[in-house]
Design a protein around this motif. Structure first.
Motif, PDB file in Angstrom:
ATOM      1  N   THR A 118     -31.586 -13.256  31.597  1.00 44.05           N
ATOM      2  CA  THR A 118     -32.380 -13.009  30.401  1.00 44.05           C
ATOM      3  C   THR A 118     -33.054 -11.647  30.465  1.00 44.05           C
ATOM      4  O   THR A 118     -33.674 -11.299  31.474  1.00 44.05           O
ATOM      5  N   LEU A 119     -32.939 -10.899  29.389  1.00 44.04           N
ATOM      6  CA  LEU A 119     -33.674  -9.645  29.205  1.00 44.04           C
ATOM      7  C   LEU A 119     -34.907  -9.931  28.368  1.00 44.04           C
ATOM      8  O   LEU A 119     -34.802 -10.546  27.289  1.00 44.04           O
ATOM      9  N   ARG A 120     -36.077  -9.467  28.856  1.00 46.14           N
ATOM     10  CA  ARG A 120     -37.343  -9.701  28.166  1.00 46.14           C
ATOM     11  C   ARG A 120     -38.096  -8.387  28.037  1.00 46.14           C
ATOM     12  O   ARG A 120     -38.509  -7.822  29.051  1.00 46.14           O
ATOM     13  N   PRO A 121     -38.340  -7.888  26.832  1.00 51.55           N
ATOM     14  CA  PRO A 121     -39.163  -6.680  26.690  1.00 51.55           C
ATOM     15  C   PRO A 121     -40.643  -7.030  26.836  1.00 51.55           C
ATOM     16  O   PRO A 121     -41.061  -8.163  26.565  1.00 51.55           O
ATOM     17  N   ALA A 122     -41.417  -6.054  27.261  1.00 49.23           N
ATOM     18  CA  ALA A 122     -42.852  -6.259  27.409  1.00 49.23           C
ATOM     19  C   ALA A 122     -43.510  -6.582  26.073  1.00 49.23           C
ATOM     20  O   ALA A 122     -44.526  -7.269  26.023  1.00 49.23           O
ATOM     21  N   SER A 123     -42.952  -6.081  24.987  1.00 48.40           N
ATOM     22  CA  SER A 123     -43.541  -6.336  23.677  1.00 48.40           C
ATOM     23  C   SER A 123     -43.444  -7.798  23.276  1.00 48.40           C
ATOM     24  O   SER A 123     -44.218  -8.282  22.447  1.00 48.40           O
ATOM     25  N   GLY A 124     -42.480  -8.526  23.849  1.00 47.81           N
ATOM     26  CA  GLY A 124     -42.277  -9.919  23.493  1.00 47.81           C
ATOM     27  C   GLY A 124     -41.647 -10.133  22.136  1.00 47.81           C
ATOM     28  O   GLY A 124     -41.585 -11.262  21.652  1.00 47.81           O
ATOM     29  N   HIS A 125     -41.159  -9.068  21.501  1.00 44.82           N
ATOM     30  CA  HIS A 125     -40.620  -9.192  20.155  1.00 44.82           C
ATOM     31  C   HIS A 125     -39.193  -9.716  20.126  1.00 44.82           C
ATOM     32  O   HIS A 125     -38.706 -10.091  19.059  1.00 44.82           O
ATOM     33  N   TRP A 126     -38.506  -9.718  21.243  1.00 39.24           N
ATOM     34  CA  TRP A 126     -37.151 -10.253  21.268  1.00 39.24           C
ATOM     35  C   TRP A 126     -36.812 -10.696  22.691  1.00 39.24           C
ATOM     36  O   TRP A 126     -37.507 -10.370  23.648  1.00 39.24           O
ATOM     37  N   GLU A 127     -35.732 -11.409  22.800  1.00 42.59           N
ATOM     38  CA  GLU A 127     -35.260 -11.908  24.095  1.00 42.59           C
ATOM     39  C   GLU A 127     -33.771 -12.184  23.970  1.00 42.59           C
ATOM     40  O   GLU A 127     -33.309 -12.698  22.951  1.00 42.59           O
ATOM     41  N   ALA A 128     -33.009 -11.833  24.990  1.00 46.28           N
ATOM     42  CA  ALA A 128     -31.557 -12.045  24.972  1.00 46.28           C
ATOM     43  C   ALA A 128     -31.124 -12.700  26.266  1.00 46.28           C
ATOM     44  O   ALA A 128     -31.517 -12.266  27.355  1.00 46.28           O
ATOM     45  N   THR A 129     -30.321 -13.744  26.165  1.00 50.56           N
ATOM     46  CA  THR A 129     -29.891 -14.531  27.320  1.00 50.56           C
ATOM     47  C   THR A 129     -28.394 -14.776  27.270  1.00 50.56           C
ATOM     48  O   THR A 129     -27.844 -15.064  26.199  1.00 50.56           O
ATOM     49  N   VAL A 130     -27.740 -14.673  28.405  1.00 48.60           N
ATOM     50  CA  VAL A 130     -26.388 -15.215  28.583  1.00 48.60           C
ATOM     51  C   VAL A 130     -26.496 -16.341  29.603  1.00 48.60           C
ATOM     52  O   VAL A 130     -27.289 -16.261  30.546  1.00 48.60           O
ATOM     53  N   TYR A 131     -25.716 -17.400  29.419  1.00 51.81           N
ATOM     54  CA  TYR A 131     -25.863 -18.565  30.284  1.00 51.81           C
ATOM     55  C   TYR A 131     -24.535 -19.298  30.411  1.00 51.81           C
ATOM     56  O   TYR A 131     -23.590 -19.080  29.634  1.00 51.81           O
ATOM     57  N   ALA A 132     -24.503 -20.161  31.397  1.00 49.30           N
ATOM     58  CA  ALA A 132     -23.344 -21.041  31.590  1.00 49.30           C
ATOM     59  C   ALA A 132     -23.845 -22.382  32.102  1.00 49.30           C
ATOM     60  O   ALA A 132     -24.785 -22.439  32.903  1.00 49.30           O
ATOM     61  N   SER A 133     -23.244 -23.458  31.635  1.00 48.88           N
ATOM     62  CA  SER A 133     -23.539 -24.791  32.141  1.00 48.88           C
ATOM     63  C   SER A 133     -22.262 -25.392  32.711  1.00 48.88           C
ATOM     64  O   SER A 133     -21.162 -25.076  32.252  1.00 48.88           O
ATOM     65  N   ASN A 134     -22.433 -26.237  33.720  1.00 47.58           N
ATOM     66  CA  ASN A 134     -21.280 -26.822  34.425  1.00 47.58           C
ATOM     67  C   ASN A 134     -20.281 -25.725  34.803  1.00 47.58           C
ATOM     68  O   ASN A 134     -19.091 -25.786  34.477  1.00 47.58           O
ATOM     69  N   ILE A 135     -20.796 -24.719  35.507  1.00 48.17           N
ATOM     70  CA  ILE A 135     -19.973 -23.560  35.878  1.00 48.17           C
ATOM     71  C   ILE A 135     -18.709 -23.967  36.619  1.00 48.17           C
ATOM     72  O   ILE A 135     -17.633 -23.384  36.426  1.00 48.17           O
TER      73      ILE A 135
END
Length: 755
Positions: free
Chosen positions: A704-721
């Motif tokens: 997850t990428l999180r900016p200090a401003s908190g205005h957005w967030e972006a995540t890549v994920y996987a389940s049951n890899i």
């Protein structure tokens, strides 16, 4: 479809937001004050840094002084672990199993091994679900509400002396995000394998002085991963949408009035079973790939139930409700009133035999509602040595169900039939709890509850189309018992608390009403009571670096409610909820949170439990089935299951690890794996072999990428890899035993905005 998208688009155009964005600015009055200051954007950035780039403190610090074994979860943790349905909570709490019934929206709970499989869902669950302090009489009513959350709490053991309704297994409580006195809005989009998408949005702010609102919404689409090898048809796509609105009025500094409402429409397809053993008949079971399933719908059955002939196994459900919370600070105490009304309209088609034949095709309709009223008076000064609460709770529920069965290809029956019934229920309880802090940081506490429950089963009719119709006499049952709790806690060090408590839990009796053939099947099962000993500790030996919480328990049951077996002459064995005269269980659970070195954060939950029946005469299903396979005659083979394991998973593990790195002054990265393990579980009393679900281990990961401003967030994920094949639950139909498979590997991405 177009109506749903128009509704959701309307919310999005108002710049509604994601649940993650909602919880940060919305839940703490001090944070709201900061947002209203002239430099609100700077304040927003500061507090977001604390929970994202620079997160070093463990959450729920004040709860470390409370004598309980609760698992408390922030909205951020729920989102990180992909908790988007009620069943997902089992991945973030110890000793908890939540299972879909035959792949449907209906769920069964097992907490510390306490629970039972109630397919008809017409009884009080062993573990209650709450949303914003409102208990759901029927667990299916909670479907589709897992969005815009503030936090969640899992409480094991007997409950009812401080709020709500009595129960023996515990409760799972969700708190949704409240309106804010300043404007906040945003949205999130989650896209993953198999064309799965999840969209959430919200907007919150003031309407007038002292009057604030919040509107949030969610849609879920796609994600179906099963195919039918005979037809190539695709199965399992989600198709649901939900809205929630909250209106908060503060007429003065001592009064808060909150009106909330929600609406859910769910037309999702369900996961279809995989048969693992043929109980009756000589036909071979289908040979299926790990993502394959067979199902069928005869035109005659489709016409009978009034649904399209192209219908796949699916839901056609509608849930709505509203609640009114009134809080008033009287100075010497705080008075709280919670009034709620919940409804469900359910239409559900399942192919329970898991084959292309029509041997156990089922269509169920439910029309139900529940009204609850809670009134409590509690101490208002949290710093006082004396803390107390007294209150009363009332519940009234009404339900009508109809089951339609297609047994045409089942040679022993060869017909279509229906069973329908009504249920009326009413209960009242009074409760009280008190605690007093003595010198030397010792606190004594205790509580008491008295509950009266009345319920009746009415109008039960079993009809074979083209054959006989049986109308059964109504049945009723009533119970009244006391429950309670006493205990002591000691804050032995500033960072360490130990406690002991003794609790008595009570759960009323009820009825088994599915596929009734003889009047005796409607005999009510009795209440369940449990005496629970619990000893535990909470410790922060290295504040901000190491947290250790744990508890051990022993449950002494009388009349434990479990699904046993009844033999119907010339028909076969059927499941029936019954009482075990005497049983016991014991175990422990614990949570470890670590921040051993810079950048690394680890959470590990562990649950272990054992239990056995001490006195339980019942039909031995495995032996009875074996006798039929040998002789072709149904004969009840009875056994006393004294000393037999209760069949619940002995070990559950779940956790996650993260590397949290500030990439720049304005951008941070969180990356790491998560995991969960569940031991084997019996699907029949004393079950071995295919009568047990195999254990499984699942691995996931996120970045997850999180900016200090908190205005957005972006995540890549996987389940049951590892793409493991595993099974979440199981059961039996007329001719087969089956498992409900879990999801394969999913890879996805999520992006959210927040202002």
């Amino acid at each position: 479809m177009s109506f749903r998208r128009v509704l959701f688009l309307g919310v999005s155009l108002l710049s509604a937001s994601s649940a993650l964005a909602a919880t940060r600015p919305a839940q703490h009055p001090k944070k709201e004050q900061r947002h209203s200051a002239p430099k609100s954007l700077e304040a927003h950035a500061d507090e977001t840094i604390k929970v994202s780039v620079k997160r070093t403190d463990f959450a729920f610090q004040s709860a470390q002084k409370q004598p309980d074994a609760d698992t408390r979860l922030t909205a951020e943790r729920l989102i990180e672990r992909g908790v988007v349905t009620l069943r997902d909570i089992e991945r973030v709490a110890p000793n908890l199993t939540i299972q879909s019934i035959n792949g449907t929206a209906s769920t069964n709970f097992y907490l510390r091994g306490v629970g039972f499989n109630d397919f008809t869902q017409n009884n009080i669950p062993t573990v209650l679900t709450y949303f914003d302090d409102v208990p759901f009489a029927f667990s299916t009513m909670a479907s589709g509400l897992m969005f815009d959350l503030a936090d969640a709490t899992v409480t094991p053991g007997p409950v009812g002396t401080m709020h709500g309704q009595s129960d023996t297994g515990g409760e799972v409580r969700f708190r949704t995000a409240d309106p804010t006195s300043t404007w906040h809005y945003g949205a999130s989009e989650d896209i993953a394998s198999y064309a799965r998408s999840r969209s959430e949005a919200y907007v919150s702010g003031p309407l007038a002085k002292g009057l604030d609102f919040r509107l949030s919404g969610q849609t879920r689409q796609g994600g179906g991963w099963q195919t039918n090898p005979l037809t190539g048809a695709h199965l399992g796509d989600a198709d649901s949408w939900a809205l929630r609105g909250k209106l908060r009025w503060r007429p003065d500094s001592r009064t808060t009035i909150m009106l909330s409402g929600h609406f859910v429409q769910d037309n999702s397809e369900v996961v279809t079973s995989v048969p693992v053993d043929r109980l009756i008949g000589s036909q071979g079971l289908p040979s299926l790939g790990r993502q394959q399933a067979e199902w069928s719908l005869r035109p005659q059955f489709a016409d009978l139930i009034g649904r399209p002939r192209s219908l796949k196994p699916s839901e056609h459900n509608q849930f709505w409700g509203f609640d009114l919370h009134i809080d008033r600070d009287l100075g010497f105490a705080k008075i709280t009133s919670i009034s709620a009304f919940e409804t469900e309209r359910q239409g559900e088609y399942t192919d329970q035999d898991g084959t292309a034949a029509s041997e156990a095709d089922t269509y169920r309709t439910i029309s139900a509602n529940a009204f609850t009223q809670e009134l409590r008076l509690s101490s208002s000064d949290p710093s006082s040595r004396l803390q107390w609460v007294i209150g009363a709770f009332y519940q009234r529920s009404r339900m009508k169900q109809r089951f339609m069965f297609d047994y045409t290809d089942y040679s022993a029956r060869g017909y279509m039939m229906s069973t329908n019934f009504g249920m009326n229920q009413e209960s009242t309880s009074e409760f009280g709890h008190i605690s007093y802090r003595l010198p030397h940081n010792i606190t004594l506490f205790g509580g008491i509850l008295h509950e009266i429950d009345d319920r009746s089963l009415t109008g039960l009719k079993s009809e074979i189309f083209g054959g006989a119709t049986h109308i059964f006499q109504p049945e009723s049952t009533a119970s009244a018992q006391f429950a309670g709790q006493v205990g002591v806690s000691w804050q032995m060090l500033p960072s360490t608390m130990v406690y002991y408590k003794l609790s008595k839990g009570f759960k009323p009796g009820g009825f088994s009403a599915n596929n009734t053939q003889i009047q005796a099947q409607l005999d009510p099962f009795g209440p369940e009571t449990v005496l629970t000993h619990e000893v535990g500790f909470k410790s922060d030996p290295i504040p901000g670096k190491l947290r250790l919480n744990g508890a051990a328990f022993y449950n002494d049951f009388h009349g434990q409610q479990v699904v046993g077996t009844v033999m119907i002459p010339n028909y076969g064995p059927l499941s029936e909820i019954t009482n075990v005269p005497k049983s016991e269980s014991w175990g422990f659970e614990g949570t470890v949170e670590m921040h051993p070195v810079r950048h690394i954060f680890v959470t590990q939950n562990i649950g272990w439990q054992r239990g056995n029946y001490q006195d339980f005469p019942n039909v031995n299903r495995a032996a009875t089935n074996a006798y039929y396979a040998k002789t072709g005659v149904w004969k009840a083979i009875n056994s006393d299951f004294a000393g037999v394991d209760n069949g619940q998973p002995k070990l559950t593990l779940n956790g996650q690890a993260e590397w949290r790195q500030a990439l720049t002054d304005k951008l941070g990265l969180d990356i790491g794996p998560d995991w969960s393990y569940r031991g084997s579980q019996a699907i029949a009393v004393g079950g071995t072999g295919f009568y047990r679900l195999p254990p499984y281990f699942l691995l996931g990961a996120h970045a997850t990428l999180r900016p200090a401003s908190g205005h957005w967030e972006a995540t890549v994920y996987a389940s049951n890899i590892l793409n493991r094949q595993y099974f979440e639950s199981g059961g039996m139909a007329t001719t087969t035993y089956f498992y409900i498979p879990g999801t394969p590997r999913f890879i996805g991405g999520r992006i959210s905005s927040n202002f």
